[in-house]
Design a protein around this motif. Sequence first.
Motif, PDB file in Angstrom:
ATOM      1  N   TYR A  33       0.841  -1.207   0.000  1.00  0.00           N
ATOM      2  CA  TYR A  33       0.000   0.000   0.000  1.00  0.00           C
ATOM      3  C   TYR A  33       0.871   1.250   0.000  1.00  0.00           C
ATOM      4  O   TYR A  33       0.631   2.199  -0.756  1.00  0.00           O
ATOM      5  CB  TYR A  33      -0.909  -0.008   1.226  1.00  0.00           C
ATOM      6  CG  TYR A  33      -1.891   1.139   1.283  1.00  0.00           C
ATOM      7  CD1 TYR A  33      -3.007   1.162   0.457  1.00  0.00           C
ATOM      8  CD2 TYR A  33      -1.700   2.193   2.165  1.00  0.00           C
ATOM      9  CE1 TYR A  33      -3.912   2.204   0.501  1.00  0.00           C
ATOM     10  CE2 TYR A  33      -2.600   3.240   2.220  1.00  0.00           C
ATOM     11  CZ  TYR A  33      -3.708   3.248   1.386  1.00  0.00           C
ATOM     12  OH  TYR A  33      -4.596   4.294   1.435  1.00  0.00           O
ATOM     13  N   LEU A  34       1.892   1.270   0.863  1.00  0.00           N
ATOM     14  CA  LEU A  34       2.790   2.419   0.931  1.00  0.00           C
ATOM     15  C   LEU A  34       3.538   2.602  -0.385  1.00  0.00           C
ATOM     16  O   LEU A  34       3.700   3.732  -0.872  1.00  0.00           O
ATOM     17  CB  LEU A  34       3.778   2.237   2.080  1.00  0.00           C
ATOM     18  CG  LEU A  34       3.175   2.171   3.491  1.00  0.00           C
ATOM     19  CD1 LEU A  34       4.255   1.825   4.509  1.00  0.00           C
ATOM     20  CD2 LEU A  34       2.504   3.484   3.863  1.00  0.00           C
ATOM     21  N   MET A  35       3.997   1.511  -0.963  1.00  0.00           N
ATOM     22  CA  MET A  35       4.777   1.603  -2.201  1.00  0.00           C
ATOM     23  C   MET A  35       3.922   2.067  -3.375  1.00  0.00           C
ATOM     24  O   MET A  35       4.359   2.898  -4.176  1.00  0.00           O
ATOM     25  CB  MET A  35       5.411   0.245  -2.508  1.00  0.00           C
ATOM     26  CG  MET A  35       6.482  -0.165  -1.517  1.00  0.00           C
ATOM     27  SD  MET A  35       7.170  -1.801  -1.878  1.00  0.00           S
ATOM     28  CE  MET A  35       8.428  -1.910  -0.594  1.00  0.00           C
ATOM     29  N   THR A  36       2.699   1.544  -3.467  1.00  0.00           N
ATOM     30  CA  THR A  36       1.838   1.967  -4.581  1.00  0.00           C
ATOM     31  C   THR A  36       1.372   3.409  -4.411  1.00  0.00           C
ATOM     32  O   THR A  36       1.151   4.111  -5.404  1.00  0.00           O
ATOM     33  CB  THR A  36       0.622   1.037  -4.717  1.00  0.00           C
ATOM     34  OG1 THR A  36      -0.078   0.971  -3.469  1.00  0.00           O
ATOM     35  CG2 THR A  36       1.057  -0.360  -5.127  1.00  0.00           C
ATOM     36  N   ALA A  37       1.248   3.871  -3.156  1.00  0.00           N
ATOM     37  CA  ALA A  37       0.927   5.286  -2.934  1.00  0.00           C
ATOM     38  C   ALA A  37       2.043   6.172  -3.476  1.00  0.00           C
ATOM     39  O   ALA A  37       1.794   7.221  -4.075  1.00  0.00           O
ATOM     40  CB  ALA A  37       0.709   5.553  -1.440  1.00  0.00           C
ATOM     41  N   GLY A  38       3.301   5.742  -3.263  1.00  0.00           N
ATOM     42  CA  GLY A  38       4.431   6.486  -3.809  1.00  0.00           C
ATOM     43  C   GLY A  38       4.408   6.518  -5.323  1.00  0.00           C
ATOM     44  O   GLY A  38       4.697   7.556  -5.939  1.00  0.00           O
ATOM     45  N   LEU A  39       4.057   5.388  -5.952  1.00  0.00           N
ATOM     46  CA  LEU A  39       3.983   5.352  -7.414  1.00  0.00           C
ATOM     47  C   LEU A  39       2.888   6.277  -7.944  1.00  0.00           C
ATOM     48  O   LEU A  39       3.073   6.969  -8.950  1.00  0.00           O
ATOM     49  CB  LEU A  39       3.729   3.916  -7.885  1.00  0.00           C
ATOM     50  CG  LEU A  39       4.900   2.938  -7.795  1.00  0.00           C
ATOM     51  CD1 LEU A  39       4.446   1.542  -8.165  1.00  0.00           C
ATOM     52  CD2 LEU A  39       6.049   3.384  -8.688  1.00  0.00           C
ATOM     53  N   SER A  40       1.736   6.282  -7.264  1.00  0.00           N
ATOM     54  CA  SER A  40       0.647   7.161  -7.699  1.00  0.00           C
ATOM     55  C   SER A  40       1.037   8.626  -7.560  1.00  0.00           C
ATOM     56  O   SER A  40       0.729   9.449  -8.437  1.00  0.00           O
ATOM     57  CB  SER A  40      -0.614   6.870  -6.882  1.00  0.00           C
ATOM     58  OG  SER A  40      -1.142   5.606  -7.194  1.00  0.00           O
ATOM     59  N   MET A  41       1.716   8.954  -6.461  1.00  0.00           N
ATOM     60  CA  MET A  41       2.157  10.340  -6.288  1.00  0.00           C
ATOM     61  C   MET A  41       3.199  10.703  -7.345  1.00  0.00           C
ATOM     62  O   MET A  41       3.241  11.844  -7.820  1.00  0.00           O
ATOM     63  CB  MET A  41       2.724  10.520  -4.885  1.00  0.00           C
ATOM     64  CG  MET A  41       3.112  11.952  -4.553  1.00  0.00           C
ATOM     65  SD  MET A  41       1.753  13.133  -4.753  1.00  0.00           S
ATOM     66  CE  MET A  41       0.674  12.650  -3.402  1.00  0.00           C
ATOM     67  N   MET A  42       4.035   9.743  -7.726  1.00  0.00           N
ATOM     68  CA  MET A  42       4.994   9.992  -8.795  1.00  0.00           C
ATOM     69  C   MET A  42       4.263  10.272 -10.106  1.00  0.00           C
ATOM     70  O   MET A  42       4.621  11.193 -10.854  1.00  0.00           O
ATOM     71  CB  MET A  42       5.936   8.799  -8.959  1.00  0.00           C
ATOM     72  CG  MET A  42       7.053   9.047  -9.961  1.00  0.00           C
ATOM     73  SD  MET A  42       8.296   7.738  -9.989  1.00  0.00           S
ATOM     74  CE  MET A  42       7.367   6.448 -10.825  1.00  0.00           C
ATOM     75  N   GLY A  43       3.208   9.481 -10.388  1.00  0.00           N
ATOM     76  CA  GLY A  43       2.423   9.731 -11.588  1.00  0.00           C
ATOM     77  C   GLY A  43       1.792  11.116 -11.584  1.00  0.00           C
ATOM     78  O   GLY A  43       1.756  11.798 -12.613  1.00  0.00           O
ATOM     79  N   ASP A  44       1.308  11.538 -10.420  1.00  0.00           N
ATOM     80  CA  ASP A  44       0.741  12.878 -10.248  1.00  0.00           C
ATOM     81  C   ASP A  44       1.755  13.932 -10.682  1.00  0.00           C
ATOM     82  O   ASP A  44       1.452  14.858 -11.444  1.00  0.00           O
ATOM     83  CB  ASP A  44       0.342  13.050  -8.783  1.00  0.00           C
ATOM     84  CG  ASP A  44      -0.322  14.380  -8.479  1.00  0.00           C
ATOM     85  OD1 ASP A  44      -0.161  15.331  -9.256  1.00  0.00           O
ATOM     86  OD2 ASP A  44      -0.991  14.482  -7.444  1.00  0.00           O
ATOM     87  N   ASN A  45       2.993  13.790 -10.203  1.00  0.00           N
ATOM     88  CA  ASN A  45       4.023  14.795 -10.496  1.00  0.00           C
ATOM     89  C   ASN A  45       4.584  14.668 -11.903  1.00  0.00           C
ATOM     90  O   ASN A  45       4.995  15.669 -12.491  1.00  0.00           O
ATOM     91  CB  ASN A  45       5.134  14.687  -9.451  1.00  0.00           C
ATOM     92  CG  ASN A  45       4.729  15.312  -8.129  1.00  0.00           C
ATOM     93  OD1 ASN A  45       4.973  16.484  -7.879  1.00  0.00           O
ATOM     94  ND2 ASN A  45       4.077  14.536  -7.271  1.00  0.00           N
ATOM     95  N   ILE A  46       4.602  13.454 -12.455  1.00  0.00           N
ATOM     96  CA  ILE A  46       5.000  13.301 -13.854  1.00  0.00           C
ATOM     97  C   ILE A  46       4.041  14.078 -14.752  1.00  0.00           C
ATOM     98  O   ILE A  46       4.460  14.746 -15.711  1.00  0.00           O
ATOM     99  CB  ILE A  46       5.013  11.812 -14.244  1.00  0.00           C
ATOM    100  CG1 ILE A  46       6.185  11.095 -13.569  1.00  0.00           C
ATOM    101  CG2 ILE A  46       5.100  11.640 -15.763  1.00  0.00           C
ATOM    102  CD1 ILE A  46       6.150   9.592 -13.736  1.00  0.00           C
ATOM    103  N   GLU A  47       2.752  13.987 -14.433  1.00  0.00           N
ATOM    104  CA  GLU A  47       1.760  14.716 -15.235  1.00  0.00           C
ATOM    105  C   GLU A  47       2.021  16.219 -15.186  1.00  0.00           C
ATOM    106  O   GLU A  47       1.911  16.913 -16.204  1.00  0.00           O
ATOM    107  CB  GLU A  47       0.352  14.403 -14.740  1.00  0.00           C
ATOM    108  CG  GLU A  47      -0.720  15.087 -15.566  1.00  0.00           C
ATOM    109  CD  GLU A  47      -2.105  14.543 -15.302  1.00  0.00           C
ATOM    110  OE1 GLU A  47      -3.044  15.345 -15.260  1.00  0.00           O
ATOM    111  OE2 GLU A  47      -2.251  13.316 -15.145  1.00  0.00           O
ATOM    112  N   HIS A  48       2.369  16.737 -14.001  1.00  0.00           N
ATOM    113  CA  HIS A  48       2.695  18.157 -13.900  1.00  0.00           C
ATOM    114  C   HIS A  48       3.858  18.514 -14.822  1.00  0.00           C
ATOM    115  O   HIS A  48       3.816  19.525 -15.538  1.00  0.00           O
ATOM    116  CB  HIS A  48       3.063  18.528 -12.467  1.00  0.00           C
ATOM    117  CG  HIS A  48       1.918  18.442 -11.508  1.00  0.00           C
ATOM    118  ND1 HIS A  48       0.638  18.772 -11.853  1.00  0.00           N
ATOM    119  CD2 HIS A  48       1.873  18.070 -10.198  1.00  0.00           C
ATOM    120  CE1 HIS A  48      -0.155  18.615 -10.807  1.00  0.00           C
ATOM    121  NE2 HIS A  48       0.569  18.170  -9.800  1.00  0.00           N
TER     122      HIS A  48
END
Length: 428
Positions: A33-48
């Motif tokens: 759960y913690l690791m996938t949250a990090g990946l999702s946040m990375m995707g958020d910032n990649i989009e930016h």
Amino acid sequence: MSRPRDPRRRSIPTATPTLRRFGPLRDRHSRPYLMTAGLSMMGDNIEHVITYWVLWEVFASPWLVGFQVISHWLPFLLFSVLFGGLAEKYDCRRIIQIAQGLFAVVSLSWGLLFLTGTLEMWSACVLLVLHGCAGALWGPAEQLMLHDFAEPAELPSAVRLNATFKSLGVLAGPVVGSLLLLLLGPTWGILANIVFYLPMTLLMLRTPFTGHSRSGFVRRERVSILDTPRVLRTVGSDKVLVGMIALAGLIAVCVGASLQVAMPNFAQVLGAGDEGGLGYGALLFANGIGGVVGGFLLEATGILKVDVRGAVIAAVMFGLTSLIVATTTSYPIALIALVIGGVAYLAATAIGQALVQLRAPEDQRGRVVGVYSMIGSGMRTGNGITIGWLGALLGVSGAVAVGGLARVVGALLIGVLIALQTRRGAPA
């Protein structure tokens, strides 16, 4: 209001556990759960990274740059309590999947607009708002899930590690986003970004927890956007809750939570604006790595307790480091201050978040977490106005210095007021 206890709750131990360092990372449910949250946040910032570059190339609009900031944080300000109510009422796994799906749909829409050459100002604004709404919807449900994954004694650790992995995603996002932009171009790069939202979406299909499994509480009343005043009145008697929410607002409003926007100014003042941009990049990296290293360091050492004193000390340190960065003429000192500031920022926000979750009434936890998100994240909407207004009067460095000083004074004042209330016998 309450429903019969879920049979799955029998598998959740009720005995007081031995407090473990990095306990949530040892658990087979919370670790992914913690690791996938990090990946999702990375995707958020990649989009930016990708979309902001394209939007500037296409429109070169300072107004749109300002709207990018507002559209990201305004949904937190307007809808966090509503989304917290939804997290109380419905299965948090499904809410998280909807949020991740919305992130993915937005990335897909950007890619199709880039591919067909049909991007217009209005469509860009709509997608920016939808992206902000996805983040606001994700927040409360994500935090409530931590209550199922972690024993109460390990909840502060879970909150801290969750913030650490998300900080790692924020740090890695610009690097990965830049690589995607360079190797695949904006169209295929933003389409590839969809992949980073899939792990958490798929994880929610197999985790047995709902965000309500440990407490057994599910809200039955109608969810309303008008819940915010009622929740504020309810928690008003708990001065620690009010203090932590106020501290989050202080950090959000004062220049510092969005310190990155001032980095080009600091690079120029410190003589690091040239050299291929390496000096500027190092300043950004120092601020980001502080949050990642700090999270693991705090977890390993337990140097700051999860209490009001710990939150105030961290907020004061964050203010002091911002003040140092804004006033020093030494590049190495600025780098060190930014790293320490990243540690302090993560500590202040993680401790505040943990205290709010631990003290929130069980039947209002989602909405109280929503209030914390509304203030701590939503108030960043005005951060651009703060730095713009003060920057026009005092310069960017002066604005950051004033913000740092205000955080120091404000955090100390909040700490003193909570201490006085405690001494008078108020709940603490």
